[in-house]
Structures are given as structure tokens and as C-alpha cells.
Design a protein around this motif. Structure first.
Motif, PDB file in Angstrom:
ATOM      1  N   THR A 175       0.858  -1.194   0.000  1.00  0.00           N
ATOM      2  CA  THR A 175       0.000   0.000   0.000  1.00  0.00           C
ATOM      3  C   THR A 175       0.883   1.228   0.000  1.00  0.00           C
ATOM      4  OG1 THR A 175      -1.721  -1.187   1.204  1.00  0.00           O
ATOM      5  CG2 THR A 175      -1.821   1.228   1.218  1.00  0.00           C
ATOM      6  N   ILE A 176       0.674   2.094  -0.974  1.00  0.00           N
ATOM      7  CA  ILE A 176       1.443   3.323  -1.120  1.00  0.00           C
ATOM      8  C   ILE A 176       0.498   4.494  -0.886  1.00  0.00           C
ATOM      9  CG2 ILE A 176       2.882   4.705  -2.660  1.00  0.00           C
ATOM     10  CD1 ILE A 176       3.577   2.132  -4.148  1.00  0.00           C
ATOM     11  N   ASN A 177       0.713   5.239   0.181  1.00  0.00           N
ATOM     12  CA  ASN A 177      -0.106   6.404   0.484  1.00  0.00           C
ATOM     13  C   ASN A 177       0.379   7.588  -0.323  1.00  0.00           C
ATOM     14  OD1 ASN A 177      -1.687   5.048   2.457  1.00  0.00           O
ATOM     15  ND2 ASN A 177      -0.040   5.310   3.953  1.00  0.00           N
ATOM     16  N   GLY A 178      -0.575   8.373  -0.802  1.00  0.00           N
ATOM     17  CA  GLY A 178      -0.253   9.536  -1.603  1.00  0.00           C
ATOM     18  C   GLY A 178      -1.410   9.894  -2.521  1.00  0.00           C
ATOM     19  N   PHE A 179      -1.323  11.063  -3.105  1.00  0.00           N
ATOM     20  CA  PHE A 179      -2.398  11.554  -3.963  1.00  0.00           C
ATOM     21  C   PHE A 179      -2.244  10.977  -5.358  1.00  0.00           C
ATOM     22  CE2 PHE A 179      -3.946  14.663  -7.071  1.00  0.00           C
ATOM     23  CZ  PHE A 179      -5.271  14.752  -6.688  1.00  0.00           C
ATOM     24  N   SER A 180      -3.363  10.473  -5.910  1.00  0.00           N
ATOM     25  CA  SER A 180      -3.390   9.941  -7.270  1.00  0.00           C
ATOM     26  C   SER A 180      -4.597  10.503  -7.995  1.00  0.00           C
ATOM     27  CB  SER A 180      -3.444   8.408  -7.253  1.00  0.00           C
ATOM     28  OG  SER A 180      -2.314   7.864  -6.614  1.00  0.00           O
ATOM     29  N   ARG A 181      -4.392  10.869  -9.238  1.00  0.00           N
ATOM     30  CA  ARG A 181      -5.463  11.444 -10.057  1.00  0.00           C
ATOM     31  C   ARG A 181      -5.721  10.529 -11.239  1.00  0.00           C
ATOM     32  NH1 ARG A 181      -4.635  14.588 -14.584  1.00  0.00           N
ATOM     33  NH2 ARG A 181      -6.451  15.744 -15.336  1.00  0.00           N
ATOM     34  N   VAL A 182      -7.010  10.159 -11.401  1.00  0.00           N
ATOM     35  CA  VAL A 182      -7.427   9.262 -12.468  1.00  0.00           C
ATOM     36  C   VAL A 182      -8.606   9.904 -13.190  1.00  0.00           C
ATOM     37  CG1 VAL A 182      -8.365   6.991 -13.018  1.00  0.00           C
ATOM     38  CG2 VAL A 182      -6.637   7.218 -11.240  1.00  0.00           C
ATOM     39  N   TYR A 183      -8.572   9.898 -14.513  1.00  0.00           N
ATOM     40  CA  TYR A 183      -9.654  10.513 -15.274  1.00  0.00           C
ATOM     41  C   TYR A 183     -10.044   9.623 -16.439  1.00  0.00           C
ATOM     42  CZ  TYR A 183      -6.330  11.742 -18.952  1.00  0.00           C
ATOM     43  OH  TYR A 183      -5.399  11.674 -19.959  1.00  0.00           O
ATOM     44  N   ASN A 184     -11.229   9.848 -16.938  1.00  0.00           N
ATOM     45  CA  ASN A 184     -11.694   9.217 -18.159  1.00  0.00           C
ATOM     46  C   ASN A 184     -12.788  10.072 -18.754  1.00  0.00           C
ATOM     47  OD1 ASN A 184     -13.532   8.160 -15.969  1.00  0.00           O
ATOM     48  ND2 ASN A 184     -14.549   7.266 -17.766  1.00  0.00           N
ATOM     49  N   TYR A 185     -13.118   9.832 -20.015  1.00  0.00           N
ATOM     50  CA  TYR A 185     -14.159  10.610 -20.684  1.00  0.00           C
ATOM     51  C   TYR A 185     -14.804   9.732 -21.751  1.00  0.00           C
ATOM     52  CZ  TYR A 185     -10.432  11.164 -24.121  1.00  0.00           C
ATOM     53  OH  TYR A 185      -9.413  10.917 -25.020  1.00  0.00           O
ATOM     54  N   ASN A 186     -15.983  10.127 -22.178  1.00  0.00           N
ATOM     55  CA  ASN A 186     -16.678   9.449 -23.268  1.00  0.00           C
ATOM     56  C   ASN A 186     -17.567  10.443 -23.975  1.00  0.00           C
ATOM     57  OD1 ASN A 186     -19.642   9.172 -22.255  1.00  0.00           O
ATOM     58  ND2 ASN A 186     -18.398   8.444 -20.531  1.00  0.00           N
ATOM     59  N   MET A 187     -17.883  10.143 -25.213  1.00  0.00           N
ATOM     60  CA  MET A 187     -18.741  10.995 -26.041  1.00  0.00           C
ATOM     61  C   MET A 187     -19.932  10.184 -26.533  1.00  0.00           C
ATOM     62  SD  MET A 187     -15.822  13.058 -28.202  1.00  0.00           S
ATOM     63  CE  MET A 187     -14.866  11.570 -28.468  1.00  0.00           C
ATOM     64  N   PHE A 245     -24.875   6.596 -30.437  1.00  0.00           N
ATOM     65  CA  PHE A 245     -23.512   6.112 -30.622  1.00  0.00           C
ATOM     66  C   PHE A 245     -22.646   6.707 -29.532  1.00  0.00           C
ATOM     67  CE2 PHE A 245     -19.208   6.851 -32.273  1.00  0.00           C
ATOM     68  CZ  PHE A 245     -18.818   5.531 -32.528  1.00  0.00           C
ATOM     69  N   SER A 246     -21.905   5.837 -28.844  1.00  0.00           N
ATOM     70  CA  SER A 246     -21.009   6.291 -27.779  1.00  0.00           C
ATOM     71  C   SER A 246     -19.604   5.818 -28.056  1.00  0.00           C
ATOM     72  CB  SER A 246     -21.491   5.759 -26.425  1.00  0.00           C
ATOM     73  OG  SER A 246     -21.487   4.346 -26.401  1.00  0.00           O
ATOM     74  N   TYR A 247     -18.637   6.657 -27.680  1.00  0.00           N
ATOM     75  CA  TYR A 247     -17.228   6.343 -27.921  1.00  0.00           C
ATOM     76  C   TYR A 247     -16.430   6.649 -26.673  1.00  0.00           C
ATOM     77  CZ  TYR A 247     -12.381   6.908 -29.348  1.00  0.00           C
ATOM     78  OH  TYR A 247     -11.023   6.824 -29.413  1.00  0.00           O
ATOM     79  N   ALA A 248     -15.489   5.753 -26.354  1.00  0.00           N
ATOM     80  CA  ALA A 248     -14.547   5.957 -25.254  1.00  0.00           C
ATOM     81  C   ALA A 248     -13.261   5.252 -25.603  1.00  0.00           C
ATOM     82  CB  ALA A 248     -15.115   5.427 -23.939  1.00  0.00           C
ATOM     83  N   PRO A 249     -12.105   5.897 -25.415  1.00  0.00           N
ATOM     84  CA  PRO A 249     -10.821   5.242 -25.710  1.00  0.00           C
ATOM     85  C   PRO A 249     -10.517   4.142 -24.703  1.00  0.00           C
ATOM     86  CG  PRO A 249     -10.460   7.382 -24.708  1.00  0.00           C
ATOM     87  CD  PRO A 249     -11.936   7.264 -24.961  1.00  0.00           C
ATOM     88  N   ASP A 250      -9.482   3.379 -24.974  1.00  0.00           N
ATOM     89  CA  ASP A 250      -9.092   2.280 -24.094  1.00  0.00           C
ATOM     90  C   ASP A 250      -8.233   2.835 -22.966  1.00  0.00           C
ATOM     91  OD1 ASP A 250      -8.447  -0.048 -22.893  1.00  0.00           O
ATOM     92  OD2 ASP A 250      -7.140  -0.801 -24.511  1.00  0.00           O
ATOM     93  N   PHE A 251      -8.857   3.016 -21.789  1.00  0.00           N
ATOM     94  CA  PHE A 251      -8.114   3.530 -20.643  1.00  0.00           C
ATOM     95  C   PHE A 251      -7.349   2.423 -19.920  1.00  0.00           C
ATOM     96  CE2 PHE A 251     -11.362   6.755 -21.268  1.00  0.00           C
ATOM     97  CZ  PHE A 251     -10.607   7.912 -21.179  1.00  0.00           C
ATOM     98  N   GLY A 252      -7.380   1.234 -20.479  1.00  0.00           N
ATOM     99  CA  GLY A 252      -6.523   0.165 -19.961  1.00  0.00           C
ATOM    100  C   GLY A 252      -5.159   0.146 -20.611  1.00  0.00           C
ATOM    101  N   ALA A 253      -4.905   1.078 -21.528  1.00  0.00           N
ATOM    102  CA  ALA A 253      -3.609   1.161 -22.195  1.00  0.00           C
ATOM    103  C   ALA A 253      -2.514   1.508 -21.191  1.00  0.00           C
ATOM    104  CB  ALA A 253      -3.666   2.194 -23.318  1.00  0.00           C
TER     105      ALA A 253
END
Length: 906
Positions: free
Chosen positions: A519-531, A566-574
Motif C-alpha cells: 500500500t502506497i499512500n499519496g495523492f493519485s489522479r485518475v480521469y476518463n471521458y466518453n462521447m 452512438f457512444s465512444y470511449a478510448p481504451d483507458f486500460g492502455a
């Protein structure tokens, strides 16, 4: 000289004599005129206006403080300083008013005597009624002195609080206290012949304050019982007051005899009170409870309850001896809607230790309490800033399961919402709206901090054991119209998550599951988007039935609403995002395995999913209605819903290389009546089952359509209920009511009410009750009344039973049906008997669920109830107690069965 003086005063003497004679003659004429008019009311302003009284009666040294007004409907006769009033006499002095058929006033001593008159049948009527402000006394004979404010009253009846006090002989004191002998106290409305009363040997009553009495005996139905008390005290305060609370008693097998719910009530002020209660058992168990209610008008109101129990079972110094400590905390707070339009605060807390309901007698005797294993508590606050369009809300939630003592706490859960804004809209618009002015955006933020644990470990957890995070959502959308009939809606959604820790995983052959977690404590920012882009329209179809089928149905309308999005979202597992990572290890057979994980998995807000999204969703919605002629109005039209909603949707993911089609979801909603709507949701799997290389059944890559099948039905669950009552059969099969007969019956009932207007209050109540019992139905027969209701509910679930073998030919699992039925109802036998019941049956377990039957009987002054519980918690309880709130804890008898041996806790 003497003759000169006599001549000097002669005119004055003649003037005085002339004035006295004229006044005397006028008084005589007035008395004769008023005495002759027997049917008219006679009123004499005061004793001081009578010149005869001024001349012939010696003035009292201590005159009354105010005039005495008196009148009579028949006649008034003066005799030797006495004024006799006949026929509905009335005497008023300051706040005192006395009415009676016969009243005799002694002008010299300022005393009055009153009594009634017996008619030809010997019934006494027009008995004295004495009013002193808001206090009222009824009697047969009364003597009263206006100066000393004392009197003697025979056969008095006075109402104090919820009860009536009567006495054969009563002395009224100068401070309005009543000294009674041979009296009785009852809360029965029929105080002349009560169903029960306390026979009082002597008593002192202070109106609207209290009553203190000496030896008293309980009498029921004119039968003296061997139950007596040496003295007693009844408070009559209309406002709140402090006082002792009588405990209830009983027997419990494991804890012995007990006294329960006894204590003291503190009337602190108009806004808050406090109740302290205790319970004690002969085998050592005890408990304390504090309850408080508070209320500030137009601001807030609520209640608070805290309990602490110490339960001792078994014998001391033996292996089965056990001591448990439990507590319960409940708080309900409500804010008045007028207090603050921009902020609200509410609380509904119900928290207790997992074993509290097993120990508390209140829970043991209430099946709905000890059979409920889940408790939820919440505290909510919200704030609105209209000038900024900003909404803020905070919640504190606790959910506990008493079956396994698990606890889920959220502290706090904060939400911030910004109302929809149009950033490109012109402040001073001119002409048509521009396309970019339709673009709008919103903002929603959520901060949460939660933990799942056991109730005995909640205070032992550290900050590292809590899960927390924050999420931001910004949707941007606009609505455009294409070719006048097509709606075009583009949307862009942006989501961002903030985490305070992440968990890295590595292969470790010595660790559990060969996985080491850091476990690593600290601030992490995660984002995603879709159209997303949605296109929809509405198509209308009308059908008018042929005339050969009649003209009842005027028109049928079908509304068809197709929608494509129609919805689109990139692969955020990259790998470049870093939201998903992998590690490899080699097993003992030399085979290399790759494990994929997310360092942010298991957090409050889930990380973005893997895989590219390019889904096309097809949705169709149908609505069918018809217009028919109304049966009540020949010119009216009524709209009836045939199919309220029939919809289906399926999607295709253009970015997926395997199984791009989703399952088909369908929904139907039918409005069967105004109060009942039938809804069914079902799904059909697109891809068929197949066997893998190990012989296991898995979902394959081939569709059901390729096998010539529509789709695999996966299951459905639902429930419906209906309530039957007295009007059900009439509404279904009965004929229409005859309005003329109804109006005739209503007029007859109105005439009966007019005839009874001159009766006394008790006769009116009896007449109204008899009149209601004797109402006629529309056919002119005596209406039979036995109100009843029966509610039936049926719940069912149809699912694939994958615990059984699959049919190789059809590649289908058999379906398992889970269903149960529940029933509850009410039956009122007459005007005093009432029966409630509830039960159910599980068709899969083939068992009857916990069933309850409650029977109650209104005994006018008392209430009798009996409760039966069947099933796992078999028990019974019987209670009979006085209806008056002041006596409900004193005059009662409770008998309960011992449920300790029949309760099984898991």
C-alpha cells in the motif's frame, strides 16, 4: 322661631316625599308588568335599583363587589327579602353563573338556594348547574353565598381532566376547593351509571389541579372488588407537569420477576421534556432508559432515546453464567419547512449492539422488531445558494446487520452540485437563438469516507482502514432539431477521481495466493471521458374501428419512438494511462502466467474500465391508447391506456473483437387500474452456450440467431398485489347505484338529525350512533355493515438453474421458479370488535412464514387486545387496560407468554 324653621324646610320635605312616592309607584308597576308576562324573560339589573329594598331593608356593612343579575322565564316573586325565580332561572355574579328551574335568593345574606323540579313521572329536571369561570358543576340541590364564596352541594357531578367526580355531599370552600364525602371517580362517559369507578370515602378536589382522596375501593359493573387503596392522588393539570411513572410487572424465565418502565417524568419547559425509566429483575439483570421530546414551533422538532441493558443469565459460579452489556441509541429530528427555505437538516438514527434485540423485552414481545436483522441510520444536511446555483449536501450513514454484527459506516458523504448553465448564451439576446447558445454544462462532486467492519471493532480501526476518495463529473450537452422532426443530442462526459492511496501487486511465492500487496499512500489522479450522440423522433399512427363494430371506441393511437445512439470511449486500460498494470510468474510446471490488476481496484470509486468502446444502441418504445365514450356522460370521451410502455434495446460495440452484441432487454408496463400497474422486465441472451476444452459450459462466440433461435431467455422476477374490500365485488359485478334512492335516504337522515337537535348532548350521541347503525342501502333494506379488507401479494422469480445439468440438445439449463404469497387483512365485527392478521407461504421451502393475529375489543371505558404469533417465534399476549391516559398504566392487566424457549437466533 320653630315655626319659621318648619316653614323654611317644608318645600324640601314635600319634594322628598313626592319623589319617594313616584319611585315606589314605578317599582310596583314594573313588578306587576313583569310578573304577569310568564313566558317572557325577566331581568332585574341589581338589588340596588329597587327603591323598596333601599327603604325597607337594612343596608349590609359589606356590600357585594359587583351587581347581581338574575332572570327567569316564568316569574319572579319578592317576599320578605327573598327573590324566588321560577322556570329556567339564571343568576350571574362576576364570573359565577347559576342556572336552575327554582332559585331562591336571600338579599340580606347574599346567599342563594337552587334545586330542580320533578315532572309527573317523577323525573327531576332543571337541576342546578353552577359555573365558575371554566369550571362547571352539576348537582340536585345547591346552597351558595356570594360573599364568602362557600356553599353546600348535594349529588354533585364535575368533570376534571379525563374523569368525572361525583359525590353525595360536598362543601365548597372559598378558594374553589371541594370537600367531598361518599364520592366516586370514573373516566366512563356514562358517569351516572359507569362501567367502573373508584368508590371514595372522602376526597378533596382542587379544580384543574389535583384530587386527594382517602380509602377507596374499585367497583366494576356495580360489583365491589377486593381491591382497595388507603389513599390516592390524581393530577388534573391541563398543562405539562412532572411526576412518577408507574412500572409494569411480569415474569421472564431466564431473568425472573421484573418491574419495567417505571421512573420519573420531568416537564422541563414548553419545548423539551425528559423521561427516566428503569427495569430490574430478581436474578440480577437491570436496565436504564432515557427519553426526551423537543419541539420549537416553526423551527424543528424531534425525539431522543438511549437505553443501556445489563443481562445476567444462568447461575453464578456455574459454567452457564453469562453477563452481557448492550445499548441502543435512537434519534429523530425534523426541521420545519418554514424554518429556512435554503437549508434543511434531518436525522433518523437507529443504532444498537447486535444482541440488544435479543435481550430487550420490548423486542421479544414485538415480532416485527426481533425479526428485522437490518438497521439503518442517517443524518442529512443540505444547503442551497440560489445566487450561485450551487447545492451542497452532507450525509452520515450507518447500516448494520444484527445477524452477523457487520457494520457499514459512511462518514461523511459530501455532494456538491452546480445547476445547469449556458456559458455561451448572450445576456442581451436579439433575434433567433444561435446554435452555440444551446450548449450547457453541469458539475457534480462527491467526497466520501467509509469503512466495513464489525460493531465491536469500530472504535479499534485506524485511519488507514477507511476508504476515501473524491469524484468529479462534468457533463456537456446540447439539443438541436434536424428537419423539424428529428432531435439530435450530442453529449460529452468527463469524470475525474482522486485517491489517497494505491495498492501495487507483485509475485511472491511465500505470500498468500503468491501475491504480495504494497500500500502506497499519496495523492493519485485518475480521469476518463466518453462521447455520445443520440438521434430520436416520434411517429404517430391512428386507427378508427369500422362502424360495424359499433361506435364505443372512437380512436386508437399508437406512438412509436425509435432511438439510435452512438457512444465512444478510448481504451483507458492502455499502458500510457497507468490505470491497469501486469506482472508475470512461472508456475511449477514451467508455464508463464500474466496477472492484470488495477492499483485503484477496491477503492470507493472504481477505476475506468479496460477496452475501447464504440457502441451503437438501438431502442424502440411503443405506447398504445384508445378513446372511448364515457358511460356516465353521453357526450364525454375517456382515454384508456392499452399498453403504457413496450420497449426493447440492444447494442453493438464496433470496437470489440469478441461478442460485440449485447443482450436484448425488454420491458412492458400495463396500467390495469388507477391504483395498480403491472411491470415486467426480461432479458434474452444473444450468445449461445458451448463446451470448452475441459468440458465446462461457457458462453460461446456464436449467436443464438446463427442456430435459428431468437435468444436465450435468462429469467424474470416481479411481484404484484391487490386489496379486496367491501366494495370490490360491487365495483366488479354490481349494478349502478340508484341516485334517487340515495338522495331520499340522505334526506331522511337529515330530517332525523333536525328532530334530535333539542335533545341533550348524550342523547345526541346515542341518536347519531343508532342512526348510523340503521342506515338503509340503495334498495331500501337495512344496510349490513362489516368492514373488511384482504391484501394479497405474490412475488416470483424465474431464473436459469445452473446447479443442474444442461440439456445437450437444446443447450438450455432448466428453469427454477421461486415464488411466495403473503396475505394481510382486517375484519371489523360490529362497532367494537377488530381483527388484524398477516401470514405467508413459501412454495419452495414449503413452509408458512411467521403469522400474526391481533384481536381487539372496545369495552367503552377499557380496551382488550390479544395477540398470537405462530411459527418460529410462537407466543401470545393478552392485555386489558383503561382507555384514559391517566389510568392506562395503573388500571391494566398484561399476560404474556415466555418466548425465551421458542426463539432461535442465528
Amino acid at each position: 322661631m320653630a315655626s319659621f324653621k318648619l316653614n323654611r324646610y317644608t318645600p324640601y320635605l314635600f319634594l322628598v316625599l313626592l319623589l319617594m312616592c313616584s319611585l315606589s309607584a314605578e317599582a310596583q308597576r314594573s313588578r306587576r308588568r313583569r310578573t304577569g308576562e310568564a313566558a317572557d324573560a325577566v331581568r332585574m339589573d341589581s338589588l340596588r335599583t329597587d327603591s323598596l329594598a333601599t327603604d325597607t331593608i337594612k343596608k349590609d356593612k359589606t356590600p357585594l363587589e359587583a351587581p347581581v343579575d338574575y332572570e327567569a322565564s316564568d316569574s319572579i316573586v319578592f317576599e320578605n327579602g327573598l327573590a324566588h325565580l321560577f322556570g329556567q332561572g339564571k343568576v350571574k355574579y362576576q364570573r359565577i353563573e347559576l342556572t336552575s328551574d327554582i332559585i331562591t335568593m336571600n338579599v340580606d345574606s347574599s346567599s342563594v338556594y337552587a334545586c330542580g323540579v320533578k315532572d309527573s313521572t317523577g323525573v327531576e329536571a332543571g337541576t342546578p348547574v353552577f359555573k365558575d369561570g371554566d369550571d362547571q358543576y352539576e348537582s340536585k340541590i345547591m346552597r351558595y353565598n356570594f360573599k364568602s364564596k362557600k356553599g353546600f352541594i348535594n349529588d354533585i357531578t364535575t368533570q376534571q381532566g379525563e374523569g368525572y367526580i361525583t359525590s353525595e355531599a360536598t362543601k365548597k370552600g372559598s378558594n374553589d376547593e371541594l370537600f367531598m364525602s361518599h364520592g366516586r371517580y370514573t373516566t366512563c362517559e356514562n358517569h351516572d351509571h359507569p362501567h367502573f369507578y373508584l368508590r371514595l370515602s372522602m376526597a378533596k378536589v382542587r379544580p384543574k389541579k389535583n384530587a386527594v382522596f382517602g380509602p377507596a375501593q374499585l367497583v366494576v359493573e356495580d360489583v365491589p372488588l377486593p381491591i382497595a387503596v388507603p389513599f390516592g392522588f390524581f393530577p388534573f393539570n391541563s398543562s405539562y407537569s412532572s411526576g412518577f411513572i408507574m412500572p409494569s410487572y411480569g415474569d421472564e424465565t431466564n431473568r425472573g420477576f421484573y418491574l419495567k418502565d417505571g421512573g420519573y417524568y420531568f416537564a422541563i419547559n414548553d419545548r423539551v421534556d425528559l423521561k427516566l425509566l428503569g427495569e430490574i429483575f430478581t436474578k440480577g439483570s437491570w436496565g436504564l432508559t432515557t427519553q426526551s421530546n423537543y419541539n420549537k414551533r416553526y423551527r424543528y422538532s424531534g425525539s431522543f432515546n438511549a437505553s443501556y441493558l445489563v443481562t445476567k443469565t444462568g447461575e453464578k459460579n456455574l459454567p452457564d453464567y453469562q453477563v452481557t452489556k448492550d445499548f441502543k441509541l435512537s434519534w429523530a429530528h425534523r426541521q420545519d419547512s418554514k424554518a429556512n427555505p435554503n437549508s434543511t437538516f434531518s436525522a433518523n438514527v437507529n443504532f444498537s449492539t447486535s444482541s440488544y434485540d435479543r435481550r430487550s423485552l420490548s423486542s421479544l414481545y414485538n415480532p416485527s422488531m426481533y425479526s428485522n436483522n437490518t438497521k439503518a441510520s442517517s443524518v442529512n444536511y443540505s444547503r442551497t445558494i440560489p445566487s450561485l446555483g450551487l447545492n451542497f449536501s452532507g450525509t452520515f450513514n450507518i447500516t448494520q446487520n444484527t445477524r452477523d454484527s457487520s457494520l457499514s459506516v459512511t462518514l461523511p458523504d459530501l455532494n456538491i452540485t452546480l445547476n445547469r448553465i449556458y456559458p455561451f448564451k448572450r445576456k442581451k439576446a436579439a433575434g433567433e437563438e444561435r446554435w452555440y447558445e444551446k450548449i450547457s454544462l453541469q458539475y457534480t462532486g462527491q467526497l466520501t469516507n467509509s469503512i466495513n467492519t464489525k460493531d465491536n471493532l469500530i472504535f479499534k480501526q485506524g485511519l488507514k482502514d477507511w476508504k476515501n476518495g473524491m469524484q468529479h463529473k462534468i457533463p456537456i450537452s446540447a439539443t438541436f432539431t434536424l428537419f423539424k422532426y428529428i432531435n439530435f443530442v450530442p453529449t460529452f462526459n468527463y469524470t475525474e477521481r482522486w485517491y489517497t492511496r494505491k495498492v501495487e501487486q507483485h509475485y511472491d511465492p511465500l505470500a498468500s495466493n503468491h501475491t504480495k500487496r504494497d500500500t502506497i499512500n499519496g495523492f493519485s489522479r485518475v480521469y476518463n471521458y466518453n462521447m455520445n450522440v443520440s438521434v430520436n423522433t416520434k411517429l404517430y399512427g391512428f386507427f378508427k374501428p369500422w362502424k360495424m363494430f359499433g361506435d364505443k371506441v372512437q380512436m386508437i393511437r399508437h406512438v412509436f419512438t425509435p432511438s439510435v445512439s452512438f457512444s465512444y470511449a478510448p481504451d483507458f486500460g492502455a499502458e500510457r494511462y497507468g490505470y491497469w498494470k501486469t506482472y508475470q510468474y512461472t508456475d511449477p510446471d514451467g508455464e508463464v502466467h500474466t496477472v492484470e490488476y488495477s492499483p485503484f481496484a477496491g477503492q470507493t470509486f472504481s477505476p475506468p474500465g479496460k477496452g475501447k468502446q464504440g457502441a451503437i444502441t438501438f431502442t424502440v418504445d411503443n405506447n398504445v391508447e384508445m378513446k372511448i365514450k364515457s358511460d356516465k356522460d353521453t357526450t364525454g370521451i375517456k382515454k384508456v391506456s392499452l399498453i403504457d410502455q413496450l420497449s426493447a434495446n440492444i447494442s453493438y460495440n464496433t470496437a470489440a473483437t469478441v461478442r460485440p452484441w449485447s443482450d436484448l432487454s425488454t420491458n412492458i408496463r400495463l396500467k390495469l387500474s388507477k391504483s395498480y400497474t403491472f411491470t415486467m422486465n426480461a432479458s434474452f441472451a444473444t450468445y449461445a452456450y458451448q463446451f470448452d476444452k475441459n468440458g465446462n459450459v461457457v458462453v460461446g462466440d456464436r449467436t443464438e440467431w446463427s442456430y435459428g433461435r431468437f435468444g436465450r431467455f435468462q429469467g424474470y422476477s416481479g411481484s404484484f398485489s391487490y386489496t379486496f374490500n367491501n366494495d370490490t365485488w360491487k365495483n366488479w359485478f354490481g349494478k349502478e347505484k340508484d341516485k334517487k334512492k340515495e338522495e331520499k335516504n340522505e334526506q331522511e337522515n337529515t330530517d332525523r338529525e333536525d328532530e334530535n337537535r333539542n335533545e341533550n348532548e348524550e342523547d345526541k350521541k346515542n341518536a347519531t350512533r343508532k342512526q348510523e347503525d340503521a342506515k338503509l342501502d340503495p334498495d331500501g333494506y337495512l344496510a349490513f355493515k362489516m368492514p373488511w379488507s384482504l391484501s394479497l401479494s405474490y412475488s416470483y422469480s424465474i431464473r436459469e438453474d445452473r446447479s443442474k445439468k444442461i440439456n445437450i440438445k437444446s443447450m438450455r439449463y432448466p428453469y427454477a421458479i421461486t415464488h411466495s404469497v403473503n396475505a394481510s387483512g382486517n375484519l371489523k365485527l360490529g362497532s367494537r370488535w377488530n381483527i388484524n392478521f398477516s401470514s405467508g407461504y413459501d412454495f419452495n421451502e414449503k413452509t408458512i412464514s411467521m403469522s400474526t393475529v391481533n384481536i381487539s375489543r372496545d369495552l367503552h371505558c377499557f380496551s382488550m387486545s390479544c395477540g398470537l404469533v405462530f411459527g418460529q417465534f410462537t407466543s401470545y399476549n393478552f392485555s386489558i387496560r383503561a382507555n384514559a391516559s391517566m389510568l392506562t398504566d395503573a388500571l391494566k392487566w398484561d399476560q404474556r407468554s415466555n418466548t425465551g424457549s421458542s426463539i432461535t437466533w442465528y
